[in-house]
Design an enzyme around this catalytic site. Structure first.
Site, PDB file in Angstrom:
ATOM      1  N   HIS A 206      56.009  22.851  22.474  1.00 43.12           N
ATOM      2  CA  HIS A 206      56.887  23.924  22.953  1.00 43.12           C
ATOM      3  C   HIS A 206      58.082  23.438  23.751  1.00 43.12           C
ATOM      4  CE1 HIS A 206      54.653  23.294  26.684  1.00 43.12           C
ATOM      5  NE2 HIS A 206      55.612  23.942  27.300  1.00 43.12           N
TER       6      HIS A 206
HETATM    7  C1  UD1 Z   1      57.374  27.842  30.414  1.00 40.64           C
HETATM    8  C2  UD1 Z   1      57.583  26.792  31.495  1.00 40.64           C
HETATM    9  C3  UD1 Z   1      56.986  25.462  31.032  1.00 40.64           C
HETATM   10  C4  UD1 Z   1      55.536  25.630  30.616  1.00 40.64           C
HETATM   11  C5  UD1 Z   1      55.451  26.725  29.558  1.00 40.64           C
HETATM   12  C6  UD1 Z   1      54.025  26.956  29.110  1.00 40.64           C
HETATM   13  C7  UD1 Z   1      59.657  26.990  32.856  1.00 40.64           C
HETATM   14  C8  UD1 Z   1      60.998  26.440  33.076  1.00 40.64           C
HETATM   15  N1  UD1 Z   1      59.000  26.531  31.762  1.00 40.64           N
HETATM   16  O1  UD1 Z   1      58.149  27.440  29.283  1.00 40.64           O
HETATM   17  O2  UD1 Z   1      57.051  24.522  32.089  1.00 40.64           O
HETATM   18  O3  UD1 Z   1      55.049  24.421  30.108  1.00 40.64           O
HETATM   19  O4  UD1 Z   1      56.003  27.927  30.098  1.00 40.64           O
HETATM   20  O5  UD1 Z   1      53.967  27.953  28.135  1.00 40.64           O
HETATM   21  O6  UD1 Z   1      59.192  27.808  33.641  1.00 40.64           O
HETATM   22  N2  UD1 Z   1      57.660  34.409  25.457  1.00 40.64           N
HETATM   23  C9  UD1 Z   1      56.909  35.356  24.808  1.00 40.64           C
HETATM   24  N3  UD1 Z   1      55.813  35.836  25.438  1.00 40.64           N
HETATM   25  C10 UD1 Z   1      55.429  35.409  26.661  1.00 40.64           C
HETATM   26  C11 UD1 Z   1      56.203  34.424  27.314  1.00 40.64           C
HETATM   27  C12 UD1 Z   1      57.317  33.937  26.673  1.00 40.64           C
HETATM   28  O7  UD1 Z   1      57.211  35.774  23.712  1.00 40.64           O
HETATM   29  O8  UD1 Z   1      54.401  35.896  27.184  1.00 40.64           O
HETATM   30  C13 UD1 Z   1      58.866  33.886  24.791  1.00 40.64           C
HETATM   31  C14 UD1 Z   1      60.098  34.167  25.608  1.00 40.64           C
HETATM   32  O9  UD1 Z   1      60.693  35.346  25.221  1.00 40.64           O
HETATM   33  C15 UD1 Z   1      60.977  32.974  25.346  1.00 40.64           C
HETATM   34  C16 UD1 Z   1      60.000  31.877  25.009  1.00 40.64           C
HETATM   35  O10 UD1 Z   1      58.751  32.478  24.730  1.00 40.64           O
HETATM   36  O11 UD1 Z   1      61.800  33.191  24.254  1.00 40.64           O
HETATM   37  C17 UD1 Z   1      59.894  30.875  26.122  1.00 40.64           C
HETATM   38  O12 UD1 Z   1      59.285  31.427  27.290  1.00 40.64           O
HETATM   39  P1  UD1 Z   1      59.667  30.898  28.777  1.00 40.64           P
HETATM   40  O13 UD1 Z   1      58.694  31.380  29.777  1.00 40.64           O
HETATM   41  O14 UD1 Z   1      61.100  31.122  29.006  1.00 40.64           O
HETATM   42  O15 UD1 Z   1      59.535  29.346  28.696  1.00 40.64           O
HETATM   43  P2  UD1 Z   1      58.427  28.444  28.070  1.00 40.64           P
HETATM   44  O16 UD1 Z   1      59.054  27.681  26.989  1.00 40.64           O
HETATM   45  O17 UD1 Z   1      57.174  29.206  27.775  1.00 40.64           O
END
Ligand code: UD1
Length: 365
Positions: A206
């Site tokens: 990821h």
């Molecule tokens: C975040 C953390 C990362 C951790 C990871 C574990 C930061 C900077 N990064 O990254 O350190 O390793 O989580 O998963 O805080 N999304 C969903 N559903 C959710 C959550 C997210 O669809 O429940 C989507 C969001 O819309 C976004 C993408 O997933 O497009 C990324 O989510 P985000 O929390 O921004 O960052 P991660 O890549 O998950």
């Protein structure tokens, strides 16, 4: 001090670090508030972990959701400040390196609320990682820096942190792992996915550096296409990775990898069961590098660096980057020769939450 202790969770990797601390404080009768920022909000990225870890539902849910880094961090700060003013906490506990961690620690610094950072001192020395910025800022301002391993202490000293702020407590995520290993054995995930225990690999991806960059993503797929010829690969897809695969038109290629088993994000117990019975784990996660070391499962980390070097020097982890041939050679070596043996680092003993609770009691009196 009289107010409650606030425990902050925001994203998936936080839940297994807070659960043992919450349980230990409850056992000691310490008044606490479990606060979820809502950075991760999908049921399979959040709710299932509370159920699996036996943690009660959050007392306060901020519902922040997705957004750019600035938006997400700022929204958490605005809402968390209100909570602090209303509840007058005697101490705040933040864990890990996600945007919620840095946001809440900044609020504490300005409101003069004692703040402890659990998993302090880890450094990848790669400032292109958003998590590295979060780690640096949080450790610069949190009052108590609770480290999992000696490299953490050393990094903090090198940054000029005073000795009395550094406290080595061990790795609290390993408390959760050991507490739940028996329960994970009851998981039906292997039969659900049609895989044979002991005869498959687990893959998670990821990191923006792997999945937001199309060429890097394709390079990894090429390695997986060859590894899939030798062994089944279970790949629980993170939402970011699923979105990027669709955007880059790579979904079909992903689905066509030989012997690939694609699933949605797995729950905690299912995922522990998957790791524990696997032959090899390939990942770009931070936590998995540690969990595989504790379980003695060979891990290949698809990154150029790690903030968890003890998993390489003492554990079962090997850093391989995202070059196709390097990944393939390392995977073949594990499949042919069994991979690194490793040992469990000091203080990864399942008692870290007790040491953290001792410190909390000392601070709040
Ligand atoms: C975040 C953390 C990362 C951790 C990871 C574990 C930061 C900077 N990064 O990254 O350190 O390793 O989580 O998963 O805080 N999304 C969903 N559903 C959710 C959550 C997210 O669809 O429940 C989507 C969001 O819309 C976004 C993408 O997933 O497009 C990324 O989510 P985000 O929390 O921004 O960052 P991660 O890549 O998950």
């Amino acid at each position: 001090m009289t107010g409650p202790v606030i425990l902050v969770v925001g994203a998936r990797p936080n839940f297994m670090k807070i659960a043992p601390i919450h349980a230990e404080l409850a056992k000691r009768g310490i008044e606490q508030i479990l606060l979820h920022t809502g950075q991760h909000y999908d049921e399979n990225m959040s709710k299932v972990f509370f159920d699996d870890l036996g943690m009660p539902q959050p007392d306060i849910y901020l519902g922040i959701g997705s957004g750019s880094h600035a938006t997400q961090t700022a929204k958490v700060m605005v809402e968390f400040e209100k909570v602090c003013k209303e509840n007058n906490p005697s101490m705040v506990i933040v864990v890990g390196d996600v945007n919620s961690t840095v946001a809440c620690s900044m609020v504490c610094a300005k409101e003069w609320i004692p703040c402890a950072h659990v998993e302090a001192g880890l450094r990848s020395f790669d400032r292109e990682m958003p998590e590295e910025i979060n780690r640096l800022v949080t450790d610069a301002i949190a009052d108590y820096l609770l480290t999992p391993s000696p490299d953490g202490d050393e990094n903090l000293r090198n940054e000029g942190v005073a000795e009395d702020r550094i406290k080595r407590v061990g790795n609290v995520m390993i408390d959760s792992l050991f507490n739940n290993l028996e329960r994970a054995k009851a998981s039906t995930i292997h039969s659900d996915l049609g895989i044979e225990k002991g005869n498959y690999g687990v893959l998670t991806l990821h990191r923006p550096s792997n999945v937001d960059d199309k060429d890097a993503f394709i390079g990894i797929l090429e390695a997986l296409e060859k590894i899939g010829d030798r062994i089944s690969l279970v790949f629980p897809l993170h939402p970011r990775t699923k979105n990027r695969a669709e955007q880059f038109g790579l979904t079909q290629r992903l689905e066509s990898i030989p012997n690939i088993v694609l699933t949605g994000p797995a729950g905690y117990l299912d995922f522990v069961a998957l790791m524990a019975e696997s032959k090899i784990v390939l990942t770009d996660s931070g936590g998995l590098q540690e969990e595989t070391t504790a379980l003695g499962i060979p891990c290949l980390t698809l990154r150029e660096n790690t903030e968890r070097p003890v998993t390489v020097t003492e554990g079962t982890n090997t850093i391989v980057g995202n070059d196709t041939q390097v990944i393939l050679d390392a995977a073949n070596d594990v499949l042919d020769n069994g991979g690194k043996a490793g040992r469990i680092p000091d203080l990864w003993d399942g008692k870290t939450a007790q040491r953290i609770a001792d410190i909390i009691e000392e601070v709040i009196g």
